[in-house]
Design a protein around this motif. Sequence first.
Motif, short mmCIF file in Angstrom:
data_model
loop_
_atom_site.label_atom_id
_atom_site.label_comp_id
_atom_site.label_asym_id
_atom_site.label_seq_id
_atom_site.Cartn_x
_atom_site.Cartn_y
_atom_site.Cartn_z
N ALA A 71 0.96 -1.29 0.01
CA ALA A 71 0.06 0.16 -0.08
C ALA A 71 0.82 1.35 -0.05
O ALA A 71 0.51 2.17 -0.52
N SER A 72 2.10 1.14 0.73
CA SER A 72 2.83 2.25 0.73
C SER A 72 3.42 2.57 -0.54
O SER A 72 3.57 3.82 -1.18
N LEU A 73 3.92 1.45 -1.12
CA LEU A 73 4.48 1.68 -2.36
C LEU A 73 3.31 2.31 -3.67
O LEU A 73 3.73 2.92 -4.54
N MET A 74 2.25 1.51 -3.39
CA MET A 74 1.20 1.96 -4.23
C MET A 74 0.88 3.37 -4.12
O MET A 74 0.75 4.17 -5.31
N THR A 75 0.56 4.06 -2.92
CA THR A 75 0.19 5.31 -2.76
C THR A 75 1.21 6.11 -3.36
O THR A 75 1.05 7.36 -3.87
N SER A 76 2.45 6.06 -3.20
CA SER A 76 3.65 6.62 -3.94
C SER A 76 3.71 6.76 -5.39
O SER A 76 3.70 7.77 -5.95
N MET A 77 3.05 5.67 -5.96
CA MET A 77 3.07 5.56 -7.46
C MET A 77 1.98 6.09 -7.99
O MET A 77 2.10 6.67 -9.23
N ILE A 78 0.76 6.23 -7.38
CA ILE A 78 -0.35 6.73 -8.03
C ILE A 78 -0.84 8.34 -7.99
O ILE A 78 -1.39 8.91 -8.61
N ARG A 79 0.05 9.00 -7.05
CA ARG A 79 -0.19 10.45 -7.01
C ARG A 79 0.44 11.06 -8.21
O ARG A 79 1.22 10.69 -8.81
N GLY A 80 -0.78 11.95 -8.84
CA GLY A 80 -0.42 12.56 -9.98
C GLY A 80 -0.93 11.82 -11.19
O GLY A 80 -0.84 12.36 -12.56
#
Length: 154
Positions: A71-80
């Motif tokens: 979830a941490s990796l995912m939220t970092s990736m999806i911003r923007g």
Amino acid sequence: MSALKDLYKQVVMEHYRKPRQFGDLPDATHAEGGHNPSCGDQLQLMLKMNGEVIEDARFTAKGCAISVASASLMTSMIRGKTIPEALELAEKFSLMMKTGEAAPELGESAALQGVHTLHTRVKCATLGWQTLRVLLERAAKESAEANVQPKPVK
């Protein structure tokens, strides 16, 4: 290959111990909860969206290292990202969990590619991504419905 596995293990543990985008998002426009009944992992995903663009993403979770790190990796990736772009990443992550092959677009999330051999842990790794997919599909549907103009009555 051992050095690569060690690096991947470090990435997962770093995102578990110090998850990025962890905590509430007071001005969230969309939120969705996810639960993995087989192990008890729970997650709440919150997004601040501006039209089709994910301006911010945060999550709270109680779960294992794999689910929190994912979830941490995912939220970092999806911003923007736009809804279609984020859904495409979710699809690529899901494919990685089936095949073990990581698409370059997954970036650091490739650290979780070895999970595909641990069948009971795949649900842990995909919890955040599945929650994202449900949330974005609902957001896209709501957006489409809001943009439908009523036909004038003659």
